[in-house]
Design a protein around this motif. Sequence first.
Motif, mmCIF file in Angstrom:
data_model
loop_
_atom_site.group_PDB
_atom_site.id
_atom_site.type_symbol
_atom_site.label_atom_id
_atom_site.label_comp_id
_atom_site.label_asym_id
_atom_site.label_seq_id
_atom_site.Cartn_x
_atom_site.Cartn_y
_atom_site.Cartn_z
ATOM 1 N N GLY A 31 30.536 -48.278 -15.063
ATOM 2 C CA GLY A 31 29.786 -49.013 -16.051
ATOM 3 C C GLY A 31 30.879 -49.819 -16.740
ATOM 4 N N ALA A 32 32.150 -49.673 -16.398
ATOM 5 C CA ALA A 32 33.272 -50.338 -17.522
ATOM 6 C C ALA A 32 33.670 -51.729 -17.174
ATOM 7 C CB ALA A 32 34.435 -49.760 -17.062
ATOM 8 N N PRO A 33 33.432 -52.232 -15.918
ATOM 9 C CA PRO A 33 33.972 -53.621 -15.582
ATOM 10 C C PRO A 33 33.336 -54.656 -16.670
ATOM 11 C CG PRO A 33 32.869 -52.732 -13.767
ATOM 12 C CD PRO A 33 32.791 -51.576 -14.642
ATOM 13 N N ALA A 86 40.445 -52.007 -32.569
ATOM 14 C CA ALA A 86 39.388 -51.012 -31.808
ATOM 15 C C ALA A 86 40.083 -49.712 -31.925
ATOM 16 C CB ALA A 86 39.618 -51.612 -30.373
ATOM 17 N N LEU A 87 41.485 -49.427 -31.539
ATOM 18 C CA LEU A 87 41.855 -48.045 -31.636
ATOM 19 C C LEU A 87 41.630 -47.496 -33.157
ATOM 20 C CD1 LEU A 87 45.094 -48.871 -29.210
ATOM 21 C CD2 LEU A 87 43.227 -47.454 -28.824
ATOM 22 N N ASP A 88 41.954 -48.285 -34.048
ATOM 23 C CA ASP A 88 41.819 -47.856 -35.305
ATOM 24 C C ASP A 88 40.250 -47.224 -35.659
ATOM 25 O OD1 ASP A 88 44.357 -48.587 -36.145
ATOM 26 O OD2 ASP A 88 43.699 -50.214 -37.361
ATOM 27 N N ASP A 92 37.859 -46.260 -30.886
ATOM 28 C CA ASP A 92 37.050 -46.764 -29.623
ATOM 29 C C ASP A 92 38.039 -46.645 -28.492
ATOM 30 O OD1 ASP A 92 34.987 -47.908 -31.220
ATOM 31 O OD2 ASP A 92 35.403 -49.974 -30.936
ATOM 32 N N ARG A 93 37.630 -46.462 -27.339
ATOM 33 C CA ARG A 93 38.158 -46.446 -26.028
ATOM 34 C C ARG A 93 38.341 -47.728 -25.637
ATOM 35 N NH1 ARG A 93 37.643 -40.945 -22.887
ATOM 36 N NH2 ARG A 93 37.755 -39.582 -24.411
ATOM 37 N N LEU A 94 39.672 -48.172 -24.805
ATOM 38 C CA LEU A 94 39.873 -49.456 -24.483
ATOM 39 C C LEU A 94 39.403 -49.455 -22.982
ATOM 40 C CD1 LEU A 94 43.333 -50.083 -25.960
ATOM 41 C CD2 LEU A 94 41.126 -50.550 -26.817
ATOM 42 N N MET A 95 38.397 -50.297 -22.585
ATOM 43 C CA MET A 95 37.876 -50.254 -21.306
ATOM 44 C C MET A 95 39.015 -50.741 -20.257
ATOM 45 S SD MET A 95 34.646 -48.974 -21.374
ATOM 46 C CE MET A 95 34.588 -47.753 -22.630
ATOM 47 N N GLY A 96 38.845 -49.937 -19.140
ATOM 48 C CA GLY A 96 39.782 -50.422 -18.002
ATOM 49 C C GLY A 96 41.036 -49.738 -18.221
ATOM 50 N N PHE A 97 41.169 -48.861 -19.052
ATOM 51 C CA PHE A 97 42.677 -48.000 -19.281
ATOM 52 C C PHE A 97 42.295 -46.281 -19.297
ATOM 53 C CE2 PHE A 97 43.227 -51.900 -21.173
ATOM 54 C CZ PHE A 97 44.269 -52.547 -20.369
ATOM 55 N N GLY A 98 43.094 -45.642 -18.567
ATOM 56 C CA GLY A 98 42.851 -44.094 -18.691
ATOM 57 C C GLY A 98 42.240 -43.771 -17.207
ATOM 58 N N HIS A 99 42.617 -42.800 -16.745
ATOM 59 C CA HIS A 99 42.021 -42.253 -15.620
ATOM 60 C C HIS A 99 42.120 -40.700 -15.600
ATOM 61 C CE1 HIS A 99 40.720 -41.735 -11.374
ATOM 62 N NE2 HIS A 99 40.218 -42.965 -11.624
ATOM 63 N N ARG A 100 41.148 -39.835 -15.068
ATOM 64 C CA ARG A 100 41.143 -38.450 -15.015
ATOM 65 C C ARG A 100 42.232 -38.063 -14.069
ATOM 66 N NH1 ARG A 100 37.790 -34.279 -15.639
ATOM 67 N NH2 ARG A 100 37.259 -34.898 -17.637
ATOM 68 N N ARG A 159 49.603 -40.558 -21.313
ATOM 69 C CA ARG A 159 49.975 -41.055 -20.200
ATOM 70 C C ARG A 159 48.624 -42.046 -19.595
ATOM 71 N NH1 ARG A 159 51.929 -36.676 -16.101
ATOM 72 N NH2 ARG A 159 52.956 -38.351 -14.825
ATOM 73 N N LEU A 160 48.625 -42.868 -20.263
ATOM 74 C CA LEU A 160 47.096 -43.913 -20.267
ATOM 75 C C LEU A 160 47.687 -45.194 -19.425
ATOM 76 C CD1 LEU A 160 45.356 -43.107 -23.556
ATOM 77 C CD2 LEU A 160 44.844 -42.143 -21.274
ATOM 78 N N TYR A 161 47.140 -45.644 -18.429
ATOM 79 C CA TYR A 161 47.660 -46.687 -17.757
ATOM 80 C C TYR A 161 46.299 -47.460 -17.326
ATOM 81 C CZ TYR A 161 52.249 -44.789 -17.463
ATOM 82 O OH TYR A 161 53.277 -44.141 -17.896
ATOM 83 N N THR A 162 46.558 -48.802 -16.603
ATOM 84 C CA THR A 162 45.446 -49.687 -16.233
ATOM 85 C C THR A 162 44.849 -48.793 -15.054
ATOM 86 O OG1 THR A 162 47.015 -51.235 -16.882
ATOM 87 C CG2 THR A 162 45.036 -52.083 -15.804
ATOM 88 N N ASN A 163 43.436 -48.846 -15.181
ATOM 89 C CA ASN A 163 42.608 -48.289 -13.944
ATOM 90 C C ASN A 163 41.947 -49.683 -13.329
ATOM 91 O OD1 ASN A 163 39.998 -48.853 -15.074
ATOM 92 N ND2 ASN A 163 40.094 -47.022 -16.540
ATOM 93 N N VAL A 164 41.141 -48.967 -12.413
ATOM 94 C CA VAL A 164 40.896 -50.046 -11.187
ATOM 95 C C VAL A 164 39.728 -50.918 -12.187
ATOM 96 C CG1 VAL A 164 38.681 -48.556 -10.687
ATOM 97 C CG2 VAL A 164 39.632 -50.130 -8.991
ATOM 98 N N GLU A 165 39.086 -50.639 -13.158
ATOM 99 C CA GLU A 165 38.011 -51.434 -13.582
ATOM 100 C C GLU A 165 38.599 -52.870 -14.165
ATOM 101 O OE1 GLU A 165 35.414 -50.739 -12.344
ATOM 102 O OE2 GLU A 165 34.598 -48.826 -13.089
#
Length: 372
Positions: free
Chosen positions: A218-220, A243-245, A248-256, A303-309
């Motif tokens: 549901g992220a894109p 947003a980080l304050d 919130d989670r930044l959509m499109g970043f982080g992956h299991r 270690r949060l990076y750009t994900n596919v979304e």
Amino acid sequence: MAQIAKGLEGVIVSETSLSHPDGENGRLMYSGYEIADLANHAIFEEVVYLLWVGHLPTRGELTEFNAQMASYRILPKAVAAVIQTMPNDVEPMDMLRTAASAFGAVQKITGKGTVEHAMALTAVFPTIMAAFDRQRRGLAPVAPRSDLSHAANYLYMLSGEAPSEQRTRALDTYLILTADHGFNASTFTARVIASTLSDMCSSIVGAIGALKGPLHGGAPALVLDMLREIGTPDNAEAWLNAALDRGDRLMGFGHRVYKTEDPRAKVLRSLAERTSEIDFFRLAIRVEDVALRLLHERKPDRRLYTNVEFYSSAVLHGVGLPDDLFTPTFAVSRVAGWTAHVLEQLKDNRLIRPAAEYVGPTNLTFVPIEKR
Ligand code: ACO
């Protein structure tokens, strides 16, 4: 107390030969082929064949496969009627889940899952979504064309016009990149249902429900909302910090799985550069740069990076899809992987049934209802 793997992180529940996301090295392979090779050189149908059959098709095999897929693309009348009875403001993922369920009932997708079931379900998803999208715009449905590819048919059935080579290729590449991805939440859902020896359509309907959540497919559209709210590159730093304050989670970043850049994001970034408007792409690049820096500063051990979304949103927007069709379009692709996993599960099935550590009260005395 037994050790609990919350979220099943790192738990290996089965073997698979379908796809291998290598989170440490940022690689993804489908049945041994590097994802970038498939994305750059294959078409979606070849990849679907690879997932279902286990090898890339010869030209003859692909021609036969395309003809079979074409025959399954036509929407049964009863399913078209179900779509027609739905209000126009229904959420597209709810529409897809409902129509897919109706399709399974009407087409009698019962008993042990087969490649024919997989083909029928995969072939019809674009037809369902296009019929619904046209209906809510007050337009008559457009029938699929047997001479067009899966990606081209989807765009054609949405707009009524044969799409350009560039748009078709962009969508085709997106569909290849997202067709399968190990034991992600929706795929695991499909396999759990298959393991009970339920029918393939039930697996797929369950998987659609799992994909819908914002932590998964549901992220894109939420990425696009974020980019629109940020508006200009100069506003990125202030917006993302706020947003980080808020936590919130930044959509499109982080992956299991990926603890480095998602290899699909790499391909999608260069595709987005070619398909999206230049100002929009510049904004996305700036937001990505700032977000990565802030996530690194604020959560150095994560270690949060750009994900596919993240870049999926730019590519699907560039292809001309409305925002609320982004997640259904993910399903148009992932249904190939879900069905492949159902077939694989059935080859060596054992009921999937984990255990839980009971932490509720014990030894309570029953109190009759009139005395509670
Ligand atoms: N923005 C900010 N912080 C984040 C993000 C993010 N996008 N992702 C993870 N974190 C933080 C969490 O807040 C947590 O930090 P804390 O321990 O200090 O509170 C830490 O990183 C670990 O988070 P988890 O939720 O345990 O990580 P998990 O592996 O369970 O989550 C997920 C993975 C759900 C994808 C997560 O990164 C996220 O919510 N991302 C945003 C939504 C998104 O982009 N979803 C699409 C994923 S791709 C796909 O499914 C196809």
